[in-house]
Structure formats: C-alpha cells, structure tokens
Design a protein around this motif. Structure first.
Motif, PDB file in Angstrom:
ATOM      1  N   SER A 147       0.837  -1.206   0.000  1.00 29.31           N
ATOM      2  CA  SER A 147       0.000   0.000   0.000  1.00 29.31           C
ATOM      3  C   SER A 147       0.870   1.254   0.000  1.00 29.31           C
ATOM      4  N   ILE A 148       0.435   2.233  -0.760  1.00 35.88           N
ATOM      5  CA  ILE A 148       1.183   3.493  -0.837  1.00 35.88           C
ATOM      6  C   ILE A 148       1.110   4.253   0.490  1.00 35.88           C
ATOM      7  N   ASP A 149       0.131   3.901   1.321  1.00 33.44           N
ATOM      8  CA  ASP A 149      -0.065   4.606   2.593  1.00 33.44           C
ATOM      9  C   ASP A 149       1.155   4.532   3.506  1.00 33.44           C
ATOM     10  N   GLN A 152       5.499   6.896   3.271  1.00 33.31           N
ATOM     11  CA  GLN A 152       6.103   8.020   3.978  1.00 33.31           C
ATOM     12  C   GLN A 152       6.897   7.538   5.191  1.00 33.31           C
ATOM     13  N   GLN A 153       6.296   6.628   5.966  1.00 29.51           N
ATOM     14  CA  GLN A 153       6.988   6.060   7.116  1.00 29.51           C
ATOM     15  C   GLN A 153       8.172   5.211   6.681  1.00 29.51           C
ATOM     16  N   TYR A 154       7.973   4.418   5.621  1.00 26.81           N
ATOM     17  CA  TYR A 154       9.046   3.552   5.139  1.00 26.81           C
ATOM     18  C   TYR A 154      10.235   4.374   4.640  1.00 26.81           C
ATOM     19  N   THR A 155       9.943   5.506   3.994  1.00 30.99           N
ATOM     20  CA  THR A 155      11.009   6.377   3.502  1.00 30.99           C
ATOM     21  C   THR A 155      11.812   6.951   4.662  1.00 30.99           C
ATOM     22  N   GLN A 156      11.109   7.364   5.709  1.00 27.82           N
ATOM     23  CA  GLN A 156      11.794   7.876   6.898  1.00 27.82           C
ATOM     24  C   GLN A 156      12.664   6.790   7.521  1.00 27.82           C
ATOM     25  N   ASN A 157      12.104   5.566   7.631  1.00 27.78           N
ATOM     26  CA  ASN A 157      12.873   4.442   8.174  1.00 27.78           C
ATOM     27  C   ASN A 157      14.133   4.188   7.347  1.00 27.78           C
ATOM     28  N   PHE A 167      14.565   6.831  -1.978  1.00 27.85           N
ATOM     29  CA  PHE A 167      13.875   5.563  -1.746  1.00 27.85           C
ATOM     30  C   PHE A 167      12.914   5.234  -2.885  1.00 27.85           C
ATOM     31  N   SER A 168      12.363   6.259  -3.519  1.00 27.44           N
ATOM     32  CA  SER A 168      11.404   6.062  -4.610  1.00 27.44           C
ATOM     33  C   SER A 168      12.034   5.390  -5.835  1.00 27.44           C
ATOM     34  N   GLU A 169      13.362   5.327  -5.883  1.00 27.58           N
ATOM     35  CA  GLU A 169      14.026   4.634  -6.993  1.00 27.58           C
ATOM     36  C   GLU A 169      13.753   3.138  -6.968  1.00 27.58           C
ATOM     37  N   TYR A 170      13.344   2.617  -5.809  1.00 29.42           N
ATOM     38  CA  TYR A 170      13.195   1.176  -5.658  1.00 29.42           C
ATOM     39  C   TYR A 170      11.785   0.671  -5.942  1.00 29.42           C
ATOM     40  N   TYR A 171      10.868   1.581  -6.227  1.00 21.97           N
ATOM     41  CA  TYR A 171       9.502   1.134  -6.494  1.00 21.97           C
ATOM     42  C   TYR A 171       8.818   2.045  -7.505  1.00 21.97           C
ATOM     43  N   ILE A 174       1.608   2.770  -8.504  1.00 23.69           N
ATOM     44  CA  ILE A 174       0.490   2.493  -9.421  1.00 23.69           C
ATOM     45  C   ILE A 174      -0.796   2.635  -8.619  1.00 23.69           C
ATOM     46  N   GLY A 175      -1.463   3.786  -8.798  1.00 22.61           N
ATOM     47  CA  GLY A 175      -2.694   4.032  -8.049  1.00 22.61           C
ATOM     48  C   GLY A 175      -2.402   4.118  -6.565  1.00 22.61           C
ATOM     49  N   GLU A 176      -3.097   3.281  -5.788  1.00 19.31           N
ATOM     50  CA  GLU A 176      -2.936   3.278  -4.331  1.00 19.31           C
ATOM     51  C   GLU A 176      -1.901   2.263  -3.862  1.00 19.31           C
ATOM     52  N   GLN A 177      -1.149   1.700  -4.813  1.00 17.44           N
ATOM     53  CA  GLN A 177      -0.154   0.692  -4.466  1.00 17.44           C
ATOM     54  C   GLN A 177       1.212   1.054  -5.026  1.00 17.44           C
ATOM     55  N   VAL A 178       2.244   0.426  -4.480  1.00 15.33           N
ATOM     56  CA  VAL A 178       3.583   0.547  -5.050  1.00 15.33           C
ATOM     57  C   VAL A 178       4.098  -0.853  -5.354  1.00 15.33           C
ATOM     58  N   VAL A 179       4.809  -0.959  -6.449  1.00 12.86           N
ATOM     59  CA  VAL A 179       5.389  -2.240  -6.868  1.00 12.86           C
ATOM     60  C   VAL A 179       6.902  -2.106  -6.821  1.00 12.86           C
ATOM     61  N   PHE A 180       7.556  -2.936  -6.034  1.00 12.52           N
ATOM     62  CA  PHE A 180       9.001  -2.844  -5.910  1.00 12.52           C
ATOM     63  C   PHE A 180       9.696  -3.446  -7.131  1.00 12.52           C
ATOM     64  N   ARG A 181      10.846  -2.896  -7.444  1.00 11.68           N
ATOM     65  CA  ARG A 181      11.577  -3.271  -8.656  1.00 11.68           C
ATOM     66  C   ARG A 181      11.880  -4.771  -8.660  1.00 11.68           C
ATOM     67  N   PRO A 182      11.685  -5.425  -9.809  1.00 12.60           N
ATOM     68  CA  PRO A 182      11.864  -6.883  -9.892  1.00 12.60           C
ATOM     69  C   PRO A 182      13.246  -7.374  -9.472  1.00 12.60           C
ATOM     70  N   PHE A 183      14.293  -6.555  -9.674  1.00 11.60           N
ATOM     71  CA  PHE A 183      15.638  -7.036  -9.341  1.00 11.60           C
ATOM     72  C   PHE A 183      15.791  -7.324  -7.856  1.00 11.60           C
ATOM     73  N   LEU A 184      14.931  -6.733  -7.026  1.00 13.25           N
ATOM     74  CA  LEU A 184      15.011  -6.969  -5.582  1.00 13.25           C
ATOM     75  C   LEU A 184      14.543  -8.373  -5.205  1.00 13.25           C
ATOM     76  N   GLN A 185      13.908  -9.079  -6.155  1.00  8.54           N
ATOM     77  CA  GLN A 185      13.480 -10.463  -5.913  1.00  8.54           C
ATOM     78  C   GLN A 185      14.429 -11.485  -6.526  1.00  8.54           C
ATOM     79  N   THR A 186      15.337 -11.011  -7.353  1.00 10.01           N
ATOM     80  CA  THR A 186      16.190 -11.921  -8.129  1.00 10.01           C
ATOM     81  C   THR A 186      16.929 -12.924  -7.251  1.00 10.01           C
ATOM     82  N   ASN A 187      17.436 -12.471  -6.127  1.00 14.19           N
ATOM     83  CA  ASN A 187      18.241 -13.329  -5.249  1.00 14.19           C
ATOM     84  C   ASN A 187      17.507 -13.691  -3.967  1.00 14.19           C
ATOM     85  N   VAL A 188      16.184 -13.730  -4.042  1.00 14.37           N
ATOM     86  CA  VAL A 188      15.355 -14.079  -2.880  1.00 14.37           C
ATOM     87  C   VAL A 188      14.586 -15.361  -3.168  1.00 14.37           C
TER      88      VAL A 188
END
Length: 269
Positions: A147-149, A152-157, A167-171, A174-188
């Motif tokens: 959720s995009i809600d 703000q807290q996550y950015t501060q953290n 921090f916005s470079e990583y996601y 889209i509307g009320e949601q954020v999608v994190f960049r696919p490369f962050l899942q590559t090694n997970v």
C-alpha cells in the motif's frame, strides 16, 4: 477449565491439521482464540474446537489469527543501520553470502535487506531465504506490492537506516499501491517453513529472527535456538528482536554480543 479447553483445542489442531501451536506462549494464544470465538459467535472454546474439526475454513481463519503479521520496511531502522555498518564489513570478503529471514511475514523486511545489500555492493553474491509458516503471507511477499499509505513512514525508516539514494528509486507507484523493482526479488527464495516442526535446511552467514520467539514458551524458545544455532555458520551473525535475547537460553554461551541494544550476536563456538 479454560486452560484445559485450550490444551484440547491445540491438540486437536495438531492431530487434524499438523500445525503445532502447543508450545506458543499462553497469553498470546488466549488472545487469538478469544478473538476467533467472538468472530464466530460461539459460546465457548470447546465449541470452536468442534467447529475447526469439521470446517477447514474456520481453521484457516484461526491459523491466520495465530500468524504474526506485524512488520514494515526497515522496521527499527537502527537495527538495519548496525547491519550496514558493523556486520556487512565483516562478511564483505565472502564469495557467497547466505541470509535467512525467519518469519518473513509479507516481505517488507526482506525487501529492506535486499536494498541494504544492493547499496553496499553485496546483493549480487547474496542469497536471501525468506520463510514463513503462512502461505498467504508468502504469496503477498512474492508479489512485492504494498500500500502506498506506508511509503512516507518507510522512507523515513530507510534514511534513518543509512539509506544512500532516493527511496522512490526502488519502487513504482500504481494508483494506491507501489510495486518494488523486480531485481530486488532476483536473489530471494520465498518458502514455507515451520520453526516448530521443520529442520535446518542450509548453513547461513546471517539469520534474522526478530519478534518471533516472544510468542513461544521457554521450552519452544530453546528448541528454536537449537535450530538457529545449527543453521548458523561459525562466526555467523544472529539478529533478534528488541524484547528477545540469548542470555538465559540454552545457547547463551555460544555467541559474542555485537550490539546489546539491537540484539545482534556472533556465533563463536
């Protein structure tokens, strides 16, 4: 009488569904059971036992009640900052780095770890194993959609944890949601794992098991500490939650303290 009802309910769950909550801390279990009794509009815990034995949908609801879903990106930023400044420098020269996130919930802290490793130039040679007992949580985590809600807290953290970029470079929003960049899942690797019944499955350089053990009784805590100890390489690092520790456990003398406040330890035997 209520303690008897709870014991019988947990035994029934274990025998019927294979989930073992018998070693969980009683106050935690009581709260979650009472919540489910109220929601199902039942007169007693015994009535809940009868219902879960005959209605898997109610068992699924109770299972979700028992699952621990409190999480956020870079939760307790100072913990992640210590990882960045005091732990990563000690593993930088390793050819491969294996990390186990225990009780990864919906994945916020896993993506936080991936970002941290990326910024320190360690992500390409790292493998993060993110496990949880709840398959629904894992499904959400795999999507990397939040959720995009909370941003703000996550950015501060993120910045309090020593973040080096926007921090916005990583996601992508889209509307009320954020999608994190696919490369962050590559090694997970996301996988189901039950601390109570499953065994070790690899040897790790870092194990993060934060705010999980507080829900277990003393006997189960020691059992899990044995599993974590067996899963950690010599000189590997263990990170626990702020209300957890190793001092009075069966493995208290097996670690050196790296940071008392952040509950970070290093296996020394």
């Amino acid at each position: 009488m209520e303690k008897i009802e709870i014991d019988l309910l947990l035994e029934a769950i274990y025998r019927c569904y294979g989930y073992d909550f018998r070693g969980y801390a009683l106050p935690f279990i009581q709260r979650r059971i009472h919540h489910r009794v109220r929601n199902e509009k039942l007169p007693s815990i015994s009535a809940l036992q009868e219902k879960i034995l005959h209605d898997p949908a109610v068992m699924e609801s109770l299972f979700c009640d028992f699952s621990i879903n409190v999480t956020e990106m870079f939760r307790d930023p100072s913990f992640f900052k210590v990882l960045r400044t005091r732990v990563f420098p000690k593993i930088r020269d390793k050819s491969t780095i294996r990390i186990w996130h225990v009780g990864s919930s919906t994945g916020e802290e896993v993506y936080s770890m991936a970002i941290l490793l990326y910024e320190e130039g360690l992500y390409e040679k790292s493998k993060i194993y993110a496990t949880d007992i709840n398959e629904s949580n894992l499904s959400k985590a795999k999507k990397g959609v939040f959720s995009i809600d909370g941003m703000q807290q996550y950015t501060q953290n993120y910045f309090e944890a020593g973040g080096k970029r926007a921090f916005s470079e990583y996601y992508k929003a889209i509307g009320e949601q954020v999608v994190f960049r696919p490369f962050l899942q590559t090694n997970v690797i996301f996988a189901q794992h039950n601390l109570v019944t499953d065994h070790t499955f690899n040897e790790f350089d870092i194990i993060i098991c934060r705010n999980v053990l507080i829900y277990f009784n003393k006997e189960l805590q020691n059992k899990v500490h044995q599993l974590l100890y067996e899963s950690l390489s010599l000189q590997g690092f263990l990170g626990l939650g702020k209300r957890e520790g190793i001092k009075f456990t069966s493995h208290g003398n097996c670690y050196e303290e790296i940071d008392a406040t952040e509950k970070l330890y290093r296996k020394n035997r």
